[in-house]
Design a protein around this motif. Structure first.
Motif, PDB file in Angstrom:
ATOM      1  N   ASP A 113     -26.259  47.734  52.497  1.00  0.00           N
ATOM      2  CA  ASP A 113     -27.335  48.653  52.881  1.00  0.00           C
ATOM      3  C   ASP A 113     -26.818  49.860  53.659  1.00  0.00           C
ATOM      4  O   ASP A 113     -27.382  50.258  54.684  1.00  0.00           O
ATOM      5  CB  ASP A 113     -28.406  47.930  53.690  1.00  0.00           C
ATOM      6  CG  ASP A 113     -29.126  46.864  52.874  1.00  0.00           C
ATOM      7  OD1 ASP A 113     -29.190  47.017  51.639  1.00  0.00           O
ATOM      8  OD2 ASP A 113     -29.600  45.877  53.468  1.00  0.00           O
ATOM      9  N   GLY A 114     -25.704  50.409  53.206  1.00  0.00           N
ATOM     10  CA  GLY A 114     -25.198  51.629  53.806  1.00  0.00           C
ATOM     11  C   GLY A 114     -24.420  51.452  55.083  1.00  0.00           C
ATOM     12  O   GLY A 114     -24.154  52.429  55.790  1.00  0.00           O
ATOM     13  N   SER A 115     -24.016  50.216  55.401  1.00  0.00           N
ATOM     14  CA  SER A 115     -23.304  49.996  56.661  1.00  0.00           C
ATOM     15  C   SER A 115     -22.278  48.887  56.503  1.00  0.00           C
ATOM     16  O   SER A 115     -22.437  47.965  55.699  1.00  0.00           O
ATOM     17  CB  SER A 115     -24.302  49.627  57.767  1.00  0.00           C
ATOM     18  OG  SER A 115     -23.630  49.385  58.984  1.00  0.00           O
ATOM     19  N   ALA A 116     -21.203  48.983  57.301  1.00  0.00           N
ATOM     20  CA  ALA A 116     -20.174  47.944  57.357  1.00  0.00           C
ATOM     21  C   ALA A 116     -19.715  47.833  58.805  1.00  0.00           C
ATOM     22  O   ALA A 116     -19.620  48.834  59.511  1.00  0.00           O
ATOM     23  CB  ALA A 116     -18.996  48.271  56.450  1.00  0.00           C
ATOM     24  N   SER A 117     -19.441  46.602  59.262  1.00  0.00           N
ATOM     25  CA  SER A 117     -19.031  46.421  60.650  1.00  0.00           C
ATOM     26  C   SER A 117     -18.063  45.255  60.758  1.00  0.00           C
ATOM     27  O   SER A 117     -18.081  44.333  59.936  1.00  0.00           O
ATOM     28  CB  SER A 117     -20.246  46.170  61.551  1.00  0.00           C
ATOM     29  OG  SER A 117     -20.906  44.972  61.175  1.00  0.00           O
ATOM     30  N   VAL A 118     -17.231  45.294  61.801  1.00  0.00           N
ATOM     31  CA  VAL A 118     -16.295  44.201  62.094  1.00  0.00           C
ATOM     32  C   VAL A 118     -16.291  43.981  63.603  1.00  0.00           C
ATOM     33  O   VAL A 118     -16.487  44.916  64.386  1.00  0.00           O
ATOM     34  CB  VAL A 118     -14.858  44.514  61.617  1.00  0.00           C
ATOM     35  CG1 VAL A 118     -14.803  44.616  60.102  1.00  0.00           C
ATOM     36  CG2 VAL A 118     -14.339  45.788  62.273  1.00  0.00           C
ATOM     37  N   PRO A 119     -16.090  42.729  64.061  1.00  0.00           N
ATOM     38  CA  PRO A 119     -15.968  42.483  65.500  1.00  0.00           C
ATOM     39  C   PRO A 119     -14.585  42.875  65.994  1.00  0.00           C
ATOM     40  O   PRO A 119     -13.600  42.765  65.271  1.00  0.00           O
ATOM     41  CB  PRO A 119     -16.198  40.973  65.606  1.00  0.00           C
ATOM     42  CG  PRO A 119     -15.733  40.436  64.283  1.00  0.00           C
ATOM     43  CD  PRO A 119     -16.067  41.491  63.265  1.00  0.00           C
ATOM     44  N   VAL A 120     -14.533  43.328  67.234  1.00  0.00           N
ATOM     45  CA  VAL A 120     -13.251  43.664  67.854  1.00  0.00           C
ATOM     46  C   VAL A 120     -12.853  42.475  68.724  1.00  0.00           C
ATOM     47  O   VAL A 120     -13.357  42.307  69.834  1.00  0.00           O
ATOM     48  CB  VAL A 120     -13.345  44.941  68.693  1.00  0.00           C
ATOM     49  CG1 VAL A 120     -11.985  45.268  69.312  1.00  0.00           C
ATOM     50  CG2 VAL A 120     -13.817  46.106  67.834  1.00  0.00           C
ATOM     51  N   THR A 121     -11.984  41.629  68.211  1.00  0.00           N
ATOM     52  CA  THR A 121     -11.520  40.460  68.931  1.00  0.00           C
ATOM     53  C   THR A 121     -10.022  40.561  69.169  1.00  0.00           C
ATOM     54  O   THR A 121      -9.319  41.333  68.516  1.00  0.00           O
ATOM     55  CB  THR A 121     -11.825  39.173  68.149  1.00  0.00           C
ATOM     56  OG1 THR A 121     -11.080  39.200  66.911  1.00  0.00           O
ATOM     57  CG2 THR A 121     -13.311  39.074  67.818  1.00  0.00           C
ATOM     58  N   THR A 122      -9.546  39.740  70.102  1.00  0.00           N
ATOM     59  CA  THR A 122      -8.111  39.705  70.363  1.00  0.00           C
ATOM     60  C   THR A 122      -7.358  39.218  69.138  1.00  0.00           C
ATOM     61  O   THR A 122      -6.273  39.709  68.814  1.00  0.00           O
ATOM     62  CB  THR A 122      -7.817  38.794  71.564  1.00  0.00           C
ATOM     63  OG1 THR A 122      -8.501  39.312  72.713  1.00  0.00           O
ATOM     64  CG2 THR A 122      -6.329  38.723  71.852  1.00  0.00           C
ATOM     65  N   ALA A 123      -7.943  38.242  68.426  1.00  0.00           N
ATOM     66  CA  ALA A 123      -7.280  37.692  67.250  1.00  0.00           C
ATOM     67  C   ALA A 123      -7.082  38.748  66.173  1.00  0.00           C
ATOM     68  O   ALA A 123      -6.057  38.767  65.480  1.00  0.00           O
ATOM     69  CB  ALA A 123      -8.085  36.522  66.699  1.00  0.00           C
ATOM     70  N   ASP A 124      -8.038  39.673  66.006  1.00  0.00           N
ATOM     71  CA  ASP A 124      -7.974  40.655  64.918  1.00  0.00           C
ATOM     72  C   ASP A 124      -7.294  41.967  65.328  1.00  0.00           C
ATOM     73  O   ASP A 124      -6.608  42.586  64.518  1.00  0.00           O
ATOM     74  CB  ASP A 124      -9.384  40.964  64.414  1.00  0.00           C
ATOM     75  CG  ASP A 124     -10.014  39.776  63.712  1.00  0.00           C
ATOM     76  OD1 ASP A 124      -9.279  39.048  63.028  1.00  0.00           O
ATOM     77  OD2 ASP A 124     -11.234  39.578  63.870  1.00  0.00           O
ATOM     78  N   PHE A 125      -7.499  42.394  66.572  1.00  0.00           N
ATOM     79  CA  PHE A 125      -6.998  43.718  66.962  1.00  0.00           C
ATOM     80  C   PHE A 125      -6.179  43.715  68.250  1.00  0.00           C
ATOM     81  O   PHE A 125      -5.738  44.777  68.697  1.00  0.00           O
ATOM     82  CB  PHE A 125      -8.166  44.697  67.121  1.00  0.00           C
ATOM     83  CG  PHE A 125      -8.879  45.000  65.831  1.00  0.00           C
ATOM     84  CD1 PHE A 125      -8.267  45.750  64.843  1.00  0.00           C
ATOM     85  CD2 PHE A 125     -10.159  44.519  65.608  1.00  0.00           C
ATOM     86  CE1 PHE A 125      -8.924  46.036  63.655  1.00  0.00           C
ATOM     87  CE2 PHE A 125     -10.824  44.786  64.420  1.00  0.00           C
ATOM     88  CZ  PHE A 125     -10.201  45.548  63.437  1.00  0.00           C
TER      89      PHE A 125
END
Length: 321
Positions: A113-125
């Motif tokens: 629906d026109g949007s994308a998001s990701v969480p900012v975690t220690t494991a990922d970033f």
């Protein structure tokens, strides 16, 4: 007599339906798609190679646009990166993926629906050593790819702000003026946050620093003590432990409460011999007072008689049963 000359009539050619131009035009009708000249018949010379053309129409590709906003998170918490994906006409894009690049690491999410998001975690970033993102500003990039749309990307800034520390500590529940009062505990991050506060704690009693700052251990643990002021009167008293700003954590102050109980004075119990008539109800009376002769107005007196004990409250310096 002359012989008349003979006239010869040539046979009329058969009528051909249509015209030569029409036949030629019919031979040039092309159906969309790839075409090539037919193979020659036996004995027929090989015709020049025919030029082929692919007349199949390609689907239209819409231009995509990625929009980002600057975002903020607290050190050790979980943040979020959000990208809006639409067309140049403002319509939301409903397919494809967005790849988020932050701190040298990438995480992708589907466009919905026109949007994308990701969480900012220690494991990922977080760092390669497993630590959260330190306080400060970080530029991140969002890149969109999807069928039927052009690739698009945009950049924005993530700001990581310092976190508030927490304290788990105990103080001696009772304090005696002139005597030592022990404190021990541990500095921690807030619940559901990562990281370990460090630094030195300063004890403050009655608004004044007492002793040298106490350095906490690697796990945040510490032990200290102070002498309760002689000026403390009976009742509750509050002391503070202050922590200056250090690393990824804000400055903080923590209050701890202890109690000074009233001073204990020497008490005197006075009783007199008692007499009663067999089978009647007698009475035992005890006078309770200080060594200075002041009546004691609280407490209890336990009377032991014939191997049995009965207690009574002290009221106005006396207890009876």
């Amino acid at each position: 007599m002359s012989v008349p000359a003979k006239r010869h009539h040539l046979p009329r050619p058969a009528r051909i339906a249509g015209t030569v131009a029409a036949a030629v035009a019919a031979s040039m009708i092309v159906v969309p798609g790839a075409h090539a000249a037919p193979a020659p018949a036996p004995g027929q010379a090989l015709a020049a190679p025919a030029i082929t053309r692919d007349l199949t129409e390609s689907p239209a590709v819409a231009e995509a646009v990625v929009s980002l906003q600057a975002t903020e998170m607290v050190y050790g918490s979980t943040g979020e990166l959000v990208a809006a994906v639409g067309t140049v006409d403002g319509d939301p894009v409903t397919s494809g993926t967005v790849s988020f690049l932050l701190n040298g690491r990438t995480l992708s999410a589907d466009v919905v629906d026109g949007s994308a998001s990701v969480p900012v975690t220690t494991a990922d970033f977080g760092s390669v050593h497993g630590y959260p993102l330190n306080t400060g500003g970080y530029w991140f990039r969002a890149t969109y790819t999807g069928e039927g749309h052009t690739d698009a990307e945009a950049s924005a800034k993530l700001q990581v702000s310092p976190a508030d520390p927490a304290l788990e500590a105990t103080i001696a529940p009772e304090a005696v003026p002139g005597e030592a009062v022990a404190i021990e505990g541990r500095l921690t991050a807030q619940p559901d946050h990562e990281g370990q506060p460090q630094g030195s704690l300063q004890l403050v009693v009655d608004g004044e620093p007492v002793g040298d700052p106490v350095r906490v251990g690697d796990d945040g643990g510490f032990v200290t003590e102070f002498t309760a002021p002689e000026s403390w009167q009976p009742g509750e008293h509050t002391v503070e432990l202050t922590l200056p700003r250090h690393g990824n954590f804000n400055a903080a102050s923590f209050a701890l409460t202890t109690t000074v109980n009233p001073a204990t004075s020497e008490t005197v119990v006075r009783v007199q011999d008692a007499e009663m008539v067999y089978g009647s109800t007698g009475e035992l009376v005890a006078a309770v007072e200080t060594v200075d002769g002041d009546p004691v107005t609280s407490g209890t007196v336990s009377f032991l008689l014939n191997g049995r004990t009965v207690s009574a409250d002290v009221v106005d310096g006396s207890a009876d049963m």
